[in-house]
Scaffold this active site. Structure first.
Site, PDB file in Angstrom:
ATOM      1  N   CYS A  83       0.722  -1.150   0.177  1.00  0.00           N
ATOM      2  CA  CYS A  83      -0.020   0.024   0.156  1.00  0.00           C
ATOM      3  C   CYS A  83       0.855   1.193  -0.049  1.00  0.00           C
ATOM      4  O   CYS A  83       1.436   1.548   0.879  1.00  0.00           O
ATOM      5  CB  CYS A  83      -0.879  -0.009   1.248  1.00  0.00           C
ATOM      6  SG  CYS A  83      -2.076   1.517   1.202  1.00  0.00           S
ATOM      7  N   GLU A 117      -3.764   1.345  -6.401  1.00  0.00           N
ATOM      8  CA  GLU A 117      -2.922   0.192  -6.709  1.00  0.00           C
ATOM      9  C   GLU A 117      -2.843   0.309  -8.237  1.00  0.00           C
ATOM     10  O   GLU A 117      -3.652   0.552  -8.963  1.00  0.00           O
ATOM     11  CB  GLU A 117      -3.436  -1.246  -6.428  1.00  0.00           C
ATOM     12  CG  GLU A 117      -2.490  -2.559  -6.309  1.00  0.00           C
ATOM     13  CD  GLU A 117      -1.148  -1.932  -5.677  1.00  0.00           C
ATOM     14  OE1 GLU A 117      -0.188  -1.577  -6.596  1.00  0.00           O
ATOM     15  OE2 GLU A 117      -0.894  -2.227  -4.407  1.00  0.00           O
TER      16      GLU A 117
END
Length: 221
Positions: A2, A104
């Protein structure tokens, strides 16, 4: 992993979700939260939950150089309980890192398609995090890292890793259980159910951490 996320939720929605009584000092929504920035986190001080800001990128209390934090934005949950940098925080310095989506980049040949990923039916949620306090001379830092795990079925098509999003009902349990062994904290994370996710494609505008406006989350036509 992340490496970028958003927090656009209204302050009152955050206070309700996490049952926080006091207003959040200097609360600032962000379309593009990036490593090295101050991020909204919640800790339990032994008496109550407190919301405030930590710098994203863990600097262990024993580190000689604060620059190590740039390499410590994430901690692998599978091994964090064994690593010197994370063992003590796993035991007694667990936190919630507040977000409402994360980004992402899906590899597709030479190009990478950015995606915004949200929890289904959750306006705001928390990543499982760790924090630590670092002091040298007259400088004091409070920093954090986001715990990650292998991708679930939904995420596997996008990336092989993902942040740990705590299910509703398990958020307080992560921070309120007091001192645990690192192994106990590890087993807690392993026992969590997966939160349902959804995603949509966005433009490459989000790639630059300098961009922080609605363009970051605009769906591709």
């Amino acid at each position: 992993m992340c490496g970028r996320y958003t927090l656009l939720a209204d302050e009152l929605a955050i206070l309700r979700e996490f049952d926080i009584d006091e207003p959040i000092a200097d609360y600032q929504p962000s379309y593009n939260v990036a490593p090295g920035q101050n991020v909204l986190a919640i800790i339990h001080d032994g008496k109550q939950k407190r919301a405030g800001y930590l710098r994203w990128g863990l600097v262990p209390s024993w580190a000689d150089d604060e620059k190590i934090g740039y390499k410590m934005i994430n901690a692998r949950s599978e091994t964090a309980h064994k690593k010197p940098s994370f063992r003590r925080p796993m035991s007694r310095k667990r936190c919630l890192i507040v977000a409402d989506s994360f980004y992402e980049w899906k590899g597709d040949g030479k190009e990478k398609q950015p995606k915004r990923i949200q929890a289904v039916d959750r306006e705001v949620f928390a990543f499982a995090g760790l924090w630590d306090k670092w002091e040298r001379d007259d400088k004091k830092l409070f920093t954090c890292t986001i715990l990650t795990k292998g991708a679930n079925g939904f995420m596997q098509d996008i990336h092989h890793r993902m942040p740990i999003i705590l299910p509703r009902g398990m958020q307080d349990a992560w921070i309120e259980t007091g001192v645990q062994t690192p192994e106990e904290a590890h087993h807690f994370l392993e026992s969590l159910n997966t939160v349902d996710l959804k995603a949509y494609n966005i433009g490459t505008y989000v790639n630059s951490a300098k961009n922080n406006d609605e363009g970051c989350i605009a769906p591709l036509a």
